[in-house]
Motif scaffolding. Structure first.
Motif, mmCIF file in Angstrom:
data_model
loop_
_atom_site.group_PDB
_atom_site.id
_atom_site.type_symbol
_atom_site.label_atom_id
_atom_site.label_comp_id
_atom_site.label_asym_id
_atom_site.label_seq_id
_atom_site.Cartn_x
_atom_site.Cartn_y
_atom_site.Cartn_z
ATOM 1 N N CYS A 121 -4.398 0.172 -7.414
ATOM 2 C CA CYS A 121 -3.377 1.049 -7.970
ATOM 3 C C CYS A 121 -3.993 2.260 -8.691
ATOM 4 C CB CYS A 121 -2.493 0.237 -8.908
ATOM 5 S SG CYS A 121 -0.963 1.055 -9.315
ATOM 6 N N THR A 172 -1.462 -4.117 -4.340
ATOM 7 C CA THR A 172 -2.706 -3.507 -3.850
ATOM 8 C C THR A 172 -3.418 -2.818 -5.008
ATOM 9 O OG1 THR A 172 -1.589 -1.447 -3.380
ATOM 10 C CG2 THR A 172 -1.650 -3.056 -1.622
ATOM 11 N N HIS A 192 3.442 7.969 -8.438
ATOM 12 C CA HIS A 192 4.382 8.041 -7.316
ATOM 13 C C HIS A 192 5.490 6.988 -7.487
ATOM 14 C CE1 HIS A 192 5.969 8.288 -3.293
ATOM 15 N NE2 HIS A 192 5.594 7.057 -3.014
ATOM 16 N N PHE A 233 -0.998 6.784 -7.160
ATOM 17 C CA PHE A 233 -0.038 5.855 -6.567
ATOM 18 C C PHE A 233 0.952 5.355 -7.627
ATOM 19 C CE2 PHE A 233 0.921 1.492 -4.787
ATOM 20 C CZ PHE A 233 1.727 1.958 -3.761
ATOM 21 N N LYS A 254 0.779 -1.245 0.000
ATOM 22 C CA LYS A 254 0.000 0.000 0.000
ATOM 23 C C LYS A 254 0.803 1.283 0.000
ATOM 24 C CE LYS A 254 -4.781 0.257 1.241
ATOM 25 N NZ LYS A 254 -5.274 -1.099 0.984
ATOM 26 N N LYS A 255 1.840 1.332 0.806
ATOM 27 C CA LYS A 255 2.542 2.607 0.950
ATOM 28 C C LYS A 255 3.861 2.666 0.186
ATOM 29 C CE LYS A 255 0.699 3.739 5.494
ATOM 30 N NZ LYS A 255 0.970 3.119 6.819
ATOM 31 N N ALA A 256 4.313 1.558 -0.336
ATOM 32 C CA ALA A 256 5.591 1.494 -1.037
ATOM 33 C C ALA A 256 6.708 2.095 -0.189
ATOM 34 C CB ALA A 256 5.497 2.201 -2.394
ATOM 35 N N GLU A 257 6.641 1.862 1.147
ATOM 36 C CA GLU A 257 7.522 2.595 2.059
ATOM 37 C C GLU A 257 9.008 2.220 1.940
ATOM 38 O OE1 GLU A 257 5.063 -0.015 5.236
ATOM 39 O OE2 GLU A 257 6.030 1.788 6.011
ATOM 40 N N TYR A 258 9.296 0.974 1.576
ATOM 41 C CA TYR A 258 10.710 0.583 1.486
ATOM 42 C C TYR A 258 11.241 0.615 0.055
ATOM 43 C CZ TYR A 258 9.802 -0.901 6.202
ATOM 44 O OH TYR A 258 9.452 -0.914 7.516
#
Lengths: 357, 328
Positions: free
Chosen positions: A141, A139, A148, A145, A113-117
């Motif tokens: 899309c 997730t 991003h 997103f 969801k957050k693509a944090e890494y």
């Protein structure tokens, strides 16, 4: 100097003998041909013989006629050439060396969801020399997103990105691909139709699939349409596993693996670096399992144009087992539908593949 | 640290840089479109203490460079200092500018000389000028078989050359480098072409200096990549179809040429080494033809030729080899 004219295989044409027949692969023209083993041995020996001398050894007229037609075939497709005997040895075989300037050459990165890494992961992969990236958005899309993620990729200056995303009727995929020219392919999963469009001067493929190809259980299929008649692939195949060599996967939860379909995790991207994961004793255990060691494959004439899979096996307890999703029998030279083979039914259920087919 | 002088568009450089990164070697790449300025040169205590140029404003002390690869391109330092007006007299201006340019050229030539003589180096800017006529002469002295060649200005010389017995048909190609440009969507370029008898008959009595050569019937062509005494050769079978009979750059995309690794006979390899030493090039691509009767005919050497087209089909890993040499 001798005036004898001998025949010679163009060394760009790659020979592989199976137990029933052999293959001549012609990467420079993207073709391959199956040939009988008797012809294979005549070409492979490189005996510096003329065609006439070779025909003269035949036992009878009928055999000679067949062999003559083989030579015509080889000459017509420019697989062999005729050469003065004194120059024949200067046509040296290709050395099947394989190397790439990378510790990790290709990576599969699942994105949550957050693509944090993602930024940190891509930066680490770049430092390891990684050249090909498969990015899988697990997730929903929405366009914001997606943009991003693509901006992050652009910032990392990635060369070859293959993107898997779920279908979203509001996204203009063609415009997106035009803007992000580093994309090699974009696969839209759960789409209403199956379709393939070539964009950016054929440098990017936009593929719509009604299946959810993000599900790793779709992977590992061995089929003729996936064959790779290529010198680099052939060279790698002689020494390494053509699927898992120098590959890494980071799943949606950040677990570092050899491939999303394999269960073993070597740690989590939140806790350790990719380099630390690679240094663990078992990380490279599949890298050198080549087709000459794999059951059945080792007898197959297609083994060095073929792909491999170590995640779905006919015999899950044997790491050298034939890939489950291969329907080819090199002893009878016939293809059948692997998923309908009654002997494979239990294994298919065991892997949980039956529910997606 | 490795210094590379190259061109912006050069793909081979990118491949070599990947290997250098993989080996953990630091490098600096200068392209023809980077702005280079001379900064400072100092001799102290009877030796060179510093030689600094700037690349796009960033200083680089060349004393710290360990190895150097001249791939292609040049140091673009033209605009330095001399854009302003020195005097109101144009003649004074012109001469002063010329004087200042020569001052700078002198020290920049030293930069090239210093890199090629003091560093582990592959090729050099000063040796890489493609002096084809001179190279042809040196090749003859090195013992190579050569096509009979005429550079002429008069029809009568061409007729005599063409009439001489046993010559067969003629070709023409550029005396100097290949040349091409595009105008209005059309590409103008000079490749190797056949010269027919009718071309000679209908031609002018006196013409611009033009090169003619006997057409050498080829069994196959050779592209030989030479680097610091090592030789990597590839045979190109372009004769198989007529479209590429005169120049394999007339690519036939439907039925591509056959490109296969080839080992030069020892006597030819020796000639290559003698020739390269004589023209003071430690790296370059040589073109040869092997005739049906087994003669090796030298055509030309390109100091900055493409080697990816040899490396890939033959699996020679030349990009890796270059990176290894630069890492030593």
């Amino acid at each position: 100097m001798s005036d004898k004219i001998v025949f010679r295989l163009f060394s760009s044409c790659l020979l592989t003998a199976g137990s029933t027949r052999a293959l001549i692969c012609d990467p420079q023209r993207g073709n391959y041909y199956t040939i009988p083993l008797s012809l294979y041995s005549i070409i492979a020996e490189q005996k510096k013989a003329s065609i006439e001398e070779t025909l003269a050894i035949c036992e009878d007229q009928e055999e000679a006629e067949i062999l003559k037609s083989y030579f015509n075939f080889l000459l017509e497709h420019e697989l062999i050439f005729l050469c003065r005997e004194d120059l024949a040895d200067n046509f040296t075989p290709i050395k099947y060396e394989f190397d790439v300037p990378a510790i990790i050459a290709n990576a599969i990165v699942q994105i949550g969801k957050k693509a944090e890494y993602l930024v940190d992961t891509l930066a680490q992969l770049k430092l390891l020399g990684c050249q090909a990236f498969e990015l899988v958005v697990m997730t929903d899309c929405p366009l914001s997103f997606l943009s991003h993620i693509l901006e992050l990729c652009k910032g990392q200056e990635l060369d070859e990105v293959n993107l898997y995303i779920p279908f979203n009727p509001e996204t203009d995929y063609e415009a997106l691909i035009e803007e992000y020219c580093f994309l090699s392919s974009v696969t839209i999963c759960n789409a209403p139709t199956n379709e393939e469009i070539f964009l950016n001067g054929d440098s990017c493929t936009l593929r719509f699939s009604t299946k959810d190809l993000r599900d790793h259980r779709h992977c590992g299929i061995i089929a003729e349409k996936y064959f790779i008649p290529d010198l680099v692939h052939h060279s790698e195949s002689l020494q390494h596993n053509t699927c898992l060599n120098r590959k890494i996967a980071i799943d949606v939860n950040g677990n570092i693996k050899n491939c999303p379909s394999l269960n073993e995790s070597f740690g989590n991207i939140k806790d350790i670096t990719l380099e630390e994961a690679i240094c663990q004793p078992h990380f490279k255990k599949y890298w050198n399992i080549n087709k000459d060691q794999i059951e059945v494959c080792k007898d197959c004439e297609f083994r060095h144009v073929c792909t491999d899979c170590r995640a779905y096996l006919e015999d899950p307890s044997n790491v050298y087992s034939k890939p489950l999703k291969c329907g080819y029998d090199p002893y009878t030279c016939t293809w059948e539908d692997w998923s309908k083979n009654p002997l494979k039914e239990n294994i298919i259920i065991q892997y949980g593949i039956h529910s997606i087919e | 640290m490795v210094l590379i002088l190259s061109e912006h568009q050069d793909a081979s450089t990118v491949e070599v840089l990947k290997w250098l990164n993989h080996f953990g070697i630091t490098w600096i790449r200068i392209n023809e479109d980077d702005e280079v300025r001379f900064d400072c040169l100092e001799f102290a205590g009877n030796q060179l203490a510093g030689l600094v140029i700037t690349i796009n404003g960033k200083p680089l002390n060349l004393v710290e460079v360990k190895s150097y690869w001249y791939r292609r391109g040049w140091l673009h330092y033209g605009a330095q200092y001399i854009s302003g007006k020195i005097s109101n007299h144009s003649l004074v201006n012109e001469n002063m500018h010329q004087y200042l340019q020569e001052e700078l050229d002198n020290v920049m030539e030293f930069v090239h000389r210093y890199l090629q003589s003091e560093k582990q180096c592959i090729n050099s800017y000063l040796s890489a000028k493609n002096n084809k006529t001179y190279y042809h002469y040196v090749a003859s002295k090195a013992g190579f078989d050569l096509p009979d060649t005429l550079i002429a200005t008069q029809k009568k010389d061409l007729e005599r050359f063409s009439d001489e017995s046993g010559r067969g048909s003629l070709i023409t190609k550029s005396i100097n480098e290949m040349f091409s440009f595009t105008h209005d969507g059309k590409c103008y370029r000079n490749l190797t072409n056949e010269v027919r008898q009718s071309d000679i008959q209908e031609g002018n009595k006196v013409f611009y200096p033009t090169l003619f050569q006997t057409y050498v019937e080829k069994f196959f062509e050779l592209r030989v990549f030479y680097i610091l005494g090592e030789i990597y050769s590839m045979a190109i079978f372009s004769q198989l179809n007529a479209k590429t009979q005169f120049d394999f750059r007339n690519y036939d995309h439907e039925y591509s040429n056959r490109n296969v690794p080839f080992i030069l006979p020892a006597s030819i390899a020796q000639k290559v080494k003698v020739f390269m030493a004589e023209i003071d090039l430690n790296c370059g691509s040589l073109d040869m033809i092997v005739t049906a009767d087994g003669r090796f005919v030298f055509l030309e050497v390109n100091p900055v030729g493409q080697f990816g087209m040899v490396s890939n089909p033959c699996n020679y890993y030349l990009e890796k080899r270059i990176a290894e040499i630069l890492s030593q």
